[in-house]
Enzyme design. Structure first.
Site, PDB file in Angstrom:
ATOM      1  N   ASP A  26       0.814  -1.225   0.000  1.00  0.00           N
ATOM      2  CA  ASP A  26       0.000   0.000   0.000  1.00  0.00           C
ATOM      3  C   ASP A  26       0.842   1.267   0.000  1.00  0.00           C
ATOM      4  O   ASP A  26       0.447   2.296   0.552  1.00  0.00           O
ATOM      5  CB  ASP A  26      -0.943   0.035   1.233  1.00  0.00           C
ATOM      6  CG  ASP A  26      -1.752  -1.222   1.379  1.00  0.00           C
ATOM      7  OD1 ASP A  26      -2.207  -1.729   0.348  1.00  0.00           O
ATOM      8  OD2 ASP A  26      -1.912  -1.692   2.514  1.00  0.00           O
ATOM      9  N   HIS A  58      -4.286  -2.053  -5.945  1.00  0.00           N
ATOM     10  CA  HIS A  58      -3.604  -0.804  -6.241  1.00  0.00           C
ATOM     11  C   HIS A  58      -4.680   0.224  -6.561  1.00  0.00           C
ATOM     12  O   HIS A  58      -5.502  -0.004  -7.427  1.00  0.00           O
ATOM     13  CB  HIS A  58      -2.717  -0.943  -7.477  1.00  0.00           C
ATOM     14  CG  HIS A  58      -1.671  -1.996  -7.338  1.00  0.00           C
ATOM     15  ND1 HIS A  58      -0.650  -1.912  -6.442  1.00  0.00           N
ATOM     16  CD2 HIS A  58      -1.500  -3.151  -7.992  1.00  0.00           C
ATOM     17  CE1 HIS A  58       0.116  -2.974  -6.545  1.00  0.00           C
ATOM     18  NE2 HIS A  58      -0.379  -3.747  -7.475  1.00  0.00           N
TER      19      HIS A  58
HETATM   20  P1  GDP Z   1      -0.312   0.135  -3.788  1.00  0.00           P
HETATM   21  O1  GDP Z   1      -0.916  -1.192  -3.482  1.00  0.00           O
HETATM   22  O2  GDP Z   1       1.124   0.218  -3.417  1.00  0.00           O
HETATM   23  O3  GDP Z   1      -0.557   0.573  -5.185  1.00  0.00           O
HETATM   24  O4  GDP Z   1      -1.023   1.195  -2.831  1.00  0.00           O
HETATM   25  P2  GDP Z   1      -2.598   1.399  -2.531  1.00  0.00           P
HETATM   26  O5  GDP Z   1      -3.285   1.841  -3.731  1.00  0.00           O
HETATM   27  O6  GDP Z   1      -3.133   0.213  -1.822  1.00  0.00           O
HETATM   28  O7  GDP Z   1      -2.518   2.544  -1.416  1.00  0.00           O
HETATM   29  C1  GDP Z   1      -1.986   3.782  -1.659  1.00  0.00           C
HETATM   30  C2  GDP Z   1      -3.048   4.818  -1.309  1.00  0.00           C
HETATM   31  O8  GDP Z   1      -2.448   6.084  -1.308  1.00  0.00           O
HETATM   32  C3  GDP Z   1      -4.152   4.909  -2.332  1.00  0.00           C
HETATM   33  O9  GDP Z   1      -5.340   5.297  -1.686  1.00  0.00           O
HETATM   34  C4  GDP Z   1      -3.665   6.011  -3.278  1.00  0.00           C
HETATM   35  O10 GDP Z   1      -4.712   6.643  -3.979  1.00  0.00           O
HETATM   36  C5  GDP Z   1      -3.040   6.929  -2.311  1.00  0.00           C
HETATM   37  N1  GDP Z   1      -1.929   7.753  -2.783  1.00  0.00           N
HETATM   38  C6  GDP Z   1      -0.884   7.433  -3.589  1.00  0.00           C
HETATM   39  N2  GDP Z   1      -0.029   8.475  -3.675  1.00  0.00           N
HETATM   40  C7  GDP Z   1      -0.539   9.458  -2.883  1.00  0.00           C
HETATM   41  C8  GDP Z   1      -0.097  10.754  -2.531  1.00  0.00           C
HETATM   42  O11 GDP Z   1       0.956  11.232  -2.918  1.00  0.00           O
HETATM   43  N3  GDP Z   1      -0.908  11.473  -1.677  1.00  0.00           N
HETATM   44  C9  GDP Z   1      -2.078  10.986  -1.176  1.00  0.00           C
HETATM   45  N4  GDP Z   1      -2.796  11.742  -0.358  1.00  0.00           N
HETATM   46  N5  GDP Z   1      -2.513   9.742  -1.491  1.00  0.00           N
HETATM   47  C10 GDP Z   1      -1.751   9.002  -2.324  1.00  0.00           C
END
Ligand code: GDP
Length: 430
Positions: free
Chosen positions: A12, A40
């Protein structure tokens, strides 16, 4: 050339956003491990998506998306996800599913569920997607490959052998009904028709793409801490989450991986059971506030909706996480989330039995570790959407400098929001 986009922590970290962004200038995006047990989150011009099995390159018509042989393939979920993405207006993506990928079967999900129930209070906090039984069967050689679907005699033989063992387990360990080979055959043949248009020889495809000089992205699921060998065993997942495993799970030569982009958040978050060691955890009101403000809609699992545990940035875990991934560069996400704080603690060491260490320990030490924090001044303003690194407040830049010095890998991208364009380039290396 191959670039791997992988997590430095517990998952995440925002890998989906980084992959979606880099896919614009890539030709192939490959998922190489894991299954539909994590998601993701991607927010772009088509809307908000939680992808579980589909590679994050599906939003670009020029990208070929590959489900590599290392993935735990739940056909029903993959096909459902494709339909969902298309229903949200995304043009039909180019997709190839490896004929060597193995099938996540309905009995893997049942076994996962029964086993968690049997373990009761000792459960691992599994998402009950069947991942652990799936990989156990793969290495026990009772798994079924996609190619087997197209050879019915062989499929029935392999299914019969698998069911023989499952039924002993289901009936005598879990006291649950046994499985019927005929019923499973019927289901598989139906699923075969749904997946047929996508099945291909991805090994040859990937090697051909590399020979033609294409840019290939490997998209990791979860992060270093969840690797069964180098992570926090046994609170790990059951497939390797490291870029190195991309060589196997995506069939790329080790020498082809030129860039390993480790993704980490500006604070920590972790899903899984509450018994999992999470040294820099913030609880109580401060934790609730960070969770509420985190990510794009608060820190809740993209697949499960479970509240994530949150913590301050853990430099010990992240330094180790970047090291075992072989990070060539680091993308720091969610910097915008911390704008409300007067000061920001960073976990720079672990105290274990009275000794302070910066080396990430094995699980028995980790379970006894207490965080050592250093506190940095906050920047008290909203940097959401900022696209110019130099325009960030001095304290925000100082925070990034501090983290970089702690983890020992160059932070080249700093993300300032969940949307594709909410990104700053700290060192235009990409
Ligand atoms: P992944 O599994 O690594 O792709 O991550 P996830 O999607 O599960 O979790 C990352 C969360 O952080 C998601 O809700 C994204 O929309 C959010 N996100 C990613 N980059 C940023 C950022 O720079 N700022 C904010 N506020 N949210 C972000």
């Amino acid at each position: 050339m191959v670039k791997a986009i992988v997590g430095a922590n517990w998952g995440d970290e925002g890998k989906g956003k980084i992959t979606d962004m880099l896919a614009e200038r890539s030709d192939v995006v490959i998922r190489f491990q894991g299954g539909a047990n994590a998601g993701h989150t991607i927010i772009n011009n088509y809307g908000r998506f939680a992808l579980h099995t589909l590679p994050s390159g599906v939003f670009y018509p020029h990208v070929t998306n590959v489900i590599g042989n290392g993935v735990a393939l739940d056909i029903a979920k993959l096909v459902g996800e494709l339909a969902q993405v298309e229903a949200q207006g995304v043009p039909e993506p180019r997709l190839i599913v490896s004929d060597r990928a193995q099938l996540l079967m309905p009995y893997h999900i049942l076994q996962d569920t029964y086993e968690e129930a049997r373990l009761g209070g000792r459960a691992f906090g599994s998402t009950k997607s069947g991942i652990a039984p799936f990989y156990s069967d793969k290495y026990a050689k009772t798994g079924i490959q996609v190619c087997d679907l197209f050879h019915e005699g062989r499929l029935r033989e392999r299914l019969t052998a698998a069911v023989e063992v499952k039924n002993v387990l289901f009936e005598h360990l879990y006291h649950q009904p046994g499985l019927s080979v005929d019923e499973l055959m019927g289901q598989l043949l139906e699923l075969r028709e749904r997946i047929r248009p996508y099945v291909g020889d991805t090994v040859s495809f990937v090697h051909r793409a590399l020979a033609q000089g294409r840019t290939v992205l490997l998209e990791g699921q979860l992060g270093s801490m969840k690797d069964p060998d180098l992570g926090i065993f046994p609170m790990t997942t059951s497939s390797h989450t490291l870029a190195g495993y991309g060589c196997v799970g995506a069939s790329v030569p080790p020498t082809a991986i030129e860039d390993v982009i480790c993704v980490t958040k500006a604070y920590s978050s972790c899903v899984g059971s509450s018994t999992e060691p999470f040294v820099s955890e913030v609880t109580g009101e401060a934790g609730d506030e960070l969770r509420r403000r985190g990510g794009d809609k608060g820190e809740f699992g993209a697949t499960t909706g479970r509240p994530r545990r949150v913590g301050w940035f853990d430099a010990v875990a992240t330094k180790y996480g970047c090291m075992v991934q072989g990070a060539t560069q680091v993308a720091l996400t969610c910097l915008d989330v911390l704008g409300y704080l007067d000061e920001i603690p960073v976990c720079t060491g672990y105290e274990i039995d009275g000794q302070i260490t910066r080396a990430f320990p094995t699980t028995p030490g980790l379970l006894r570790a207490r965080p050592v924090f250093e506190t940095l001044p906050g920047w008290r303003c909203d940097v959401r959407g900022c696209t110019d690194y130099d325009a960030l407040p001095a304290n925000a830049r100082a925070y990034v400098d501090f983290l970089e010095a702690q983890i020992g890998a160059p932070i080249t991208m700093v993300s300032t929001g969940p949307k594709r364009e909410e990104m700053t380039c700290r060192n235009p290396k990409i």
